[in-house]
Scaffold this motif. Structure first.
Motif, mmCIF file in Angstrom:
data_model
loop_
_atom_site.group_PDB
_atom_site.id
_atom_site.type_symbol
_atom_site.label_atom_id
_atom_site.label_comp_id
_atom_site.label_asym_id
_atom_site.label_seq_id
_atom_site.Cartn_x
_atom_site.Cartn_y
_atom_site.Cartn_z
ATOM 1 N N UNK A 70 0.841 -1.204 0.000
ATOM 2 C CA UNK A 70 0.000 0.000 0.000
ATOM 3 C C UNK A 70 0.877 1.255 0.000
ATOM 4 N N UNK A 71 1.971 1.231 0.769
ATOM 5 C CA UNK A 71 2.878 2.389 0.807
ATOM 6 C C UNK A 71 3.546 2.607 -0.548
ATOM 7 N N UNK A 72 3.957 1.527 -1.203
ATOM 8 C CA UNK A 72 4.568 1.649 -2.534
ATOM 9 C C UNK A 72 3.589 2.280 -3.518
ATOM 10 N N UNK A 73 2.329 1.877 -3.439
ATOM 11 C CA UNK A 73 1.300 2.436 -4.318
ATOM 12 C C UNK A 73 1.096 3.924 -4.026
ATOM 13 N N UNK A 74 1.104 4.296 -2.751
ATOM 14 C CA UNK A 74 0.972 5.699 -2.345
ATOM 15 C C UNK A 74 2.132 6.521 -2.902
ATOM 16 N N UNK A 75 3.346 6.028 -2.736
ATOM 17 C CA UNK A 75 4.533 6.749 -3.212
ATOM 18 C C UNK A 75 4.512 6.882 -4.729
ATOM 19 N N UNK A 76 4.150 5.811 -5.438
ATOM 20 C CA UNK A 76 4.064 5.874 -6.903
ATOM 21 C C UNK A 76 3.053 6.922 -7.354
ATOM 22 N N UNK A 77 1.892 6.962 -6.685
ATOM 23 C CA UNK A 77 0.860 7.949 -7.042
ATOM 24 C C UNK A 77 1.372 9.369 -6.808
ATOM 25 N N UNK A 78 2.087 9.570 -5.707
ATOM 26 C CA UNK A 78 2.623 10.902 -5.406
ATOM 27 C C UNK A 78 3.688 11.311 -6.422
ATOM 28 N N UNK A 79 4.567 10.385 -6.761
ATOM 29 C CA UNK A 79 5.617 10.691 -7.740
ATOM 30 C C UNK A 79 5.023 11.041 -9.098
ATOM 31 N N UNK A 80 3.921 10.388 -9.483
ATOM 32 C CA UNK A 80 3.260 10.696 -10.746
ATOM 33 C C UNK A 80 2.725 12.125 -10.755
ATOM 34 N N UNK A 81 2.453 12.678 -9.564
ATOM 35 C CA UNK A 81 1.974 14.064 -9.459
ATOM 36 C C UNK A 81 3.138 15.054 -9.394
ATOM 37 N N UNK A 82 4.370 14.547 -9.360
ATOM 38 C CA UNK A 82 5.544 15.414 -9.269
ATOM 39 C C UNK A 82 5.970 15.699 -7.847
ATOM 40 N N UNK A 83 5.484 14.938 -6.891
ATOM 41 C CA UNK A 83 5.804 15.156 -5.481
ATOM 42 C C UNK A 83 7.151 14.543 -5.110
ATOM 43 N N UNK A 84 7.760 15.099 -4.073
ATOM 44 C CA UNK A 84 8.943 14.475 -3.486
ATOM 45 C C UNK A 84 8.706 14.174 -2.009
ATOM 46 N N UNK A 85 7.428 14.160 -1.622
ATOM 47 C CA UNK A 85 7.069 13.796 -0.262
ATOM 48 C C UNK A 85 5.571 13.628 -0.103
ATOM 49 N N UNK A 86 5.186 12.974 1.003
ATOM 50 C CA UNK A 86 3.785 12.840 1.385
ATOM 51 C C UNK A 86 3.702 13.125 2.875
ATOM 52 N N UNK A 87 2.815 14.031 3.253
ATOM 53 C CA UNK A 87 2.602 14.354 4.670
ATOM 54 C C UNK A 87 1.170 13.981 5.054
ATOM 55 N N UNK A 88 0.936 13.885 6.347
ATOM 56 C CA UNK A 88 -0.398 13.566 6.839
ATOM 57 C C UNK A 88 -0.798 12.131 6.562
ATOM 58 N N UNK A 89 0.171 11.223 6.557
ATOM 59 C CA UNK A 89 -0.108 9.820 6.238
ATOM 60 C C UNK A 89 -0.994 9.204 7.310
ATOM 61 N N UNK A 90 -1.991 8.439 6.853
ATOM 62 C CA UNK A 90 -2.921 7.753 7.749
ATOM 63 C C UNK A 90 -3.148 6.339 7.239
ATOM 64 N N UNK A 91 -3.040 5.357 8.130
ATOM 65 C CA UNK A 91 -3.285 3.955 7.792
ATOM 66 C C UNK A 91 -4.648 3.541 8.305
ATOM 67 N N UNK A 92 -5.358 2.767 7.500
ATOM 68 C CA UNK A 92 -6.638 2.182 7.904
ATOM 69 C C UNK A 92 -6.599 0.698 7.587
ATOM 70 N N UNK A 93 -7.190 -0.084 8.475
ATOM 71 C CA UNK A 93 -7.265 -1.533 8.306
ATOM 72 C C UNK A 93 -8.728 -1.939 8.369
#
Length: 115
Positions: A70-93
């Motif tokens: 899930x984290x890899x998918x999050x990072x890939x999505x952010x990189x596609x937007x041109x991001x070099x970071x993600x803040x406010x990360x929240x995990x749900x199960x």
């Protein structure tokens, strides 16, 4: 209140926006999901552990793998937007399926450009 931050290959991840971090631009919400299914052998050994005590290592490894995916998918999505970071990360199960035989791990956060 504590926070988690991690830098992976120059990519910054955090549960908050820590002091001293310069955010240049907010790019939008990103997320990642992974679903794992129960396994009959893992279930059997977990049941034995429940009786004799201890941790259910098979489930822990499966859950960690789902969280990493899930984290890899999050990072890939952010990189596609041109991001070099993600803040406010929240995990749900979430337990899913007709017999609760599956678990979903979802992670979300805000993609950002750091200065």
């Amino acid at each position: 209140m504590g926070w988690f931050s991690k830098s992976t290959d120059g990519f910054f991840l955090s549960t908050t926006t820590p002091p001293g971090i310069e955010l240049k631009q907010y790019l939008g919400v990103v997320n990642g999901e992974a679903i794992i299914g129960a396994n009959i052998f893992r279930d059997m050994f977990s049941s034995v552990r429940d009786v004799v005590g201890g941790r259910a290592g098979g489930y822990e490894r499966a859950l960690a793998g789902a969280r990493d995916a899930a984290m890899e998918e999050l990072i890939d999505a952010a990189k596609q937007m041109g991001a070099n970071g993600v803040v406010g990360i929240d995990f749900d199960y979430e337990v899913m399926g007709e017999t609760n035989g599956m678990m979903m791990v979802a992670v979300s956060g805000t993609a950002v450009k750091l200065g």
